[in-house]
Design a protein around this motif. Structure first.
Motif, PDB file in Angstrom:
ATOM      1  N   UNK A 198      31.578  13.686  26.910  1.00 53.56           N
ATOM      2  CA  UNK A 198      32.396  14.878  26.718  1.00 53.56           C
ATOM      3  C   UNK A 198      33.625  14.548  25.879  1.00 53.56           C
ATOM      4  N   UNK A 199      34.054  15.525  25.066  1.00 49.69           N
ATOM      5  CA  UNK A 199      35.317  15.419  24.368  1.00 49.69           C
ATOM      6  C   UNK A 199      36.466  15.816  25.283  1.00 49.69           C
ATOM      7  N   UNK A 200      37.678  15.985  24.733  1.00 51.07           N
ATOM      8  CA  UNK A 200      38.824  16.385  25.547  1.00 51.07           C
ATOM      9  C   UNK A 200      38.565  17.714  26.269  1.00 51.07           C
ATOM     10  N   UNK A 201      38.919  17.751  27.530  1.00 48.62           N
ATOM     11  CA  UNK A 201      38.693  18.934  28.362  1.00 48.62           C
ATOM     12  C   UNK A 201      39.883  19.880  28.271  1.00 48.62           C
ATOM     13  N   UNK A 202      39.590  21.178  28.123  1.00 49.20           N
ATOM     14  CA  UNK A 202      40.593  22.241  28.165  1.00 49.20           C
ATOM     15  C   UNK A 202      40.250  23.143  29.339  1.00 49.20           C
ATOM     16  N   UNK A 203      41.235  23.495  30.170  1.00 43.45           N
ATOM     17  CA  UNK A 203      40.940  24.329  31.334  1.00 43.45           C
ATOM     18  C   UNK A 203      42.051  25.342  31.576  1.00 43.45           C
ATOM     19  N   UNK A 204      41.694  26.387  32.322  1.00 37.83           N
ATOM     20  CA  UNK A 204      42.657  27.428  32.659  1.00 37.83           C
ATOM     21  C   UNK A 204      42.272  28.068  33.984  1.00 37.83           C
ATOM     22  N   UNK A 205      43.250  28.466  34.814  1.00 39.82           N
ATOM     23  CA  UNK A 205      42.916  29.141  36.068  1.00 39.82           C
ATOM     24  C   UNK A 205      42.422  30.563  35.814  1.00 39.82           C
ATOM     25  N   UNK A 206      41.576  31.043  36.723  1.00 44.82           N
ATOM     26  CA  UNK A 206      41.018  32.387  36.622  1.00 44.82           C
ATOM     27  C   UNK A 206      41.119  33.070  37.976  1.00 44.82           C
ATOM     28  N   UNK A 207      41.706  34.249  37.989  1.00 45.00           N
ATOM     29  CA  UNK A 207      41.663  35.115  39.163  1.00 45.00           C
ATOM     30  C   UNK A 207      41.216  36.500  38.719  1.00 45.00           C
ATOM     31  N   UNK A 208      40.490  37.183  39.579  1.00 47.30           N
ATOM     32  CA  UNK A 208      39.995  38.515  39.241  1.00 47.30           C
ATOM     33  C   UNK A 208      40.550  39.521  40.249  1.00 47.30           C
ATOM     34  N   UNK A 209      40.715  40.780  39.824  1.00 42.71           N
ATOM     35  CA  UNK A 209      41.271  41.786  40.729  1.00 42.71           C
ATOM     36  C   UNK A 209      40.268  42.363  41.715  1.00 42.71           C
ATOM     37  N   UNK A 210      38.973  42.109  41.478  1.00 42.66           N
ATOM     38  CA  UNK A 210      37.935  42.712  42.305  1.00 42.66           C
ATOM     39  C   UNK A 210      36.741  41.777  42.342  1.00 42.66           C
ATOM     40  N   UNK A 211      36.097  41.590  43.488  1.00 40.56           N
ATOM     41  CA  UNK A 211      36.371  42.103  44.834  1.00 40.56           C
ATOM     42  C   UNK A 211      37.723  41.629  45.386  1.00 40.56           C
ATOM     43  N   UNK A 212      38.177  42.308  46.391  1.00 40.04           N
ATOM     44  CA  UNK A 212      39.515  42.044  46.891  1.00 40.04           C
ATOM     45  C   UNK A 212      39.578  41.103  48.074  1.00 40.04           C
ATOM     46  N   UNK A 213      38.467  40.889  48.776  1.00 41.77           N
ATOM     47  CA  UNK A 213      38.465  40.037  49.968  1.00 41.77           C
ATOM     48  C   UNK A 213      37.292  39.067  49.914  1.00 41.77           C
ATOM     49  N   UNK A 214      37.485  37.901  50.537  1.00 41.74           N
ATOM     50  CA  UNK A 214      36.436  36.865  50.590  1.00 41.74           C
ATOM     51  C   UNK A 214      35.864  36.608  49.205  1.00 41.74           C
ATOM     52  N   UNK A 215      36.745  36.554  48.208  1.00 40.52           N
ATOM     53  CA  UNK A 215      36.298  36.540  46.816  1.00 40.52           C
ATOM     54  C   UNK A 215      36.153  35.120  46.274  1.00 40.52           C
ATOM     55  N   UNK A 216      35.071  34.895  45.561  1.00 35.34           N
ATOM     56  CA  UNK A 216      34.895  33.722  44.718  1.00 35.34           C
ATOM     57  C   UNK A 216      35.156  34.211  43.295  1.00 35.34           C
TER      58      UNK A 216
END
Length: 317
Positions: A198-216
């Protein structure tokens, strides 16, 4: 990856005539074939019974696009399926087991991607970050090589992996799922296919507005031929649900000439569809088309597939 008690195989029962075609009952290879009269809600089609049939990742298998699919299953014990082929025609889905041919039996497969430019070759990813390079033919998938995504950290739980190419270079995109207050993490890097470096890794956090509970926040990821990053998110309150899911366009991955991949994400995820009653853990876009296939892991309620036209063309974040 489940934190609850290990799955166990339930005793098999004979197929009933009601809800099952006679051709399926007579076939030793076809595991499930459900006519339109037995279709689940809306355009979802049953693709397996019980907790061991759940779909945790999808890839296009043949020339018919999202009508011909490979699926992985997140099973953990010997004797349980790891791969299936699913063919969708009209209002019917047929499912065949694909034999896993390798020294190591994978545990908790969560993602599947084709390898661009190499027909019949795929990469399946465990939740641990271990990946398997597969060649699929004649009802079996043979393991050619194994590798691990970079920078695996304690607590990471990977549920998405996709390969794309641009300018002759191969790029991997993968995701830690996150859970509720713990964001998902989307990552990308170049991948040298010859050496699996692998080359250099780029990453970013992700959150979604829906579903609202017990969410992956990320339960699967695919990248269109134009570079758009399509993900699913799902709620999982337990083996009996109720489940809920959404499909998102997060933005795009670009590869500048001579540079490293760049994630150009939207300020807010763009919701492309919402699917109540299903825990969607598989999404795949047909090459060069909006055609989309979704697969669910509905735990005790089994598995289902659905075809839509959700995959976006290039849309600026």
């Amino acid at each position: 990856m489940k934190t609850r008690s290990p799955r166990t195989r339930r005793p098999s029962r004979p197929l009933r005539a009601v809800g099952w075609t006679a051709a399926v009952a007579a076939s030793l290879l076809c595991l499930a074939s459900v006519p339109s009269s037995a279709a689940v809600d809306g355009d979802w089609l049953p693709a397996g019974l019980g907790i061991t049939s759940g779909i945790s990742g999808l890839a296009v298998a043949g020339a018919t696009g999202t009508g011909d699919l490979l699926a992985v299953h997140d099973n953990k014990h010997a004797g349980q399926r790891r791969l299936s082929r699913i063919q969708v025609a009209g209002n019917e889905a047929q499912v065949w087991e694909v034999r896993w041919d390798g020294e190591r039996l994978p545990v908790d497969l969560e993602a599947l991607s084709d390898v661009p430019g190499r027909p019949g070759e795929f990469v399946a990813l465990e939740s641990s970050g271990r990946a398997y390079h597969l060649r699929w033919a004649s009802g079996a998938a043979r393991v050619l090589r194994e590798f691990t995504v970079p920078d695996v950290a304690p607590g990471d739980n990977y549920e998405g992996f996709a390969l794309t190419s641009s300018g002759g270079r191969l790029v991997a995109v993968w995701a830690h799922r996150g859970q509720d207050e713990d964001p998902g993490v989307l990552a990308t890097a170049r991948l040298d296919w010859a050496t699996l470096a692998f080359g250099p890794r780029v990453s970013t956090p992700v959150t979604v507005p829906y579903p609202g509970q017990d969410v992956r926040h990320v339960s699967d990821v695919d990248v269109t031929s134009s570079g758009q990053v399509v993900t699913t998110a799902a709620s999982d309150p337990g083996d009996d649900g109720p489940f809920d899911s959404a499909v998102y366009d997060l933005g795009r991955v670009t590869i500048p000439a001579g540079g490293e991949p760049v994630l150009e994400l939207r300020a807010q995820p763009l919701r492309l569809g919402t699917f109540a009653g299903h825990k969607v853990e598989g999404v795949v876009c047909a090459p060069g088309a909006p055609s989309t296939a979704l697969g669910s892991d509905d735990e005790n309620l089994g598995a289902a597939v659905r075809r839509d036209d959700l995959c976006p063309s290039v849309i600026a974040p």
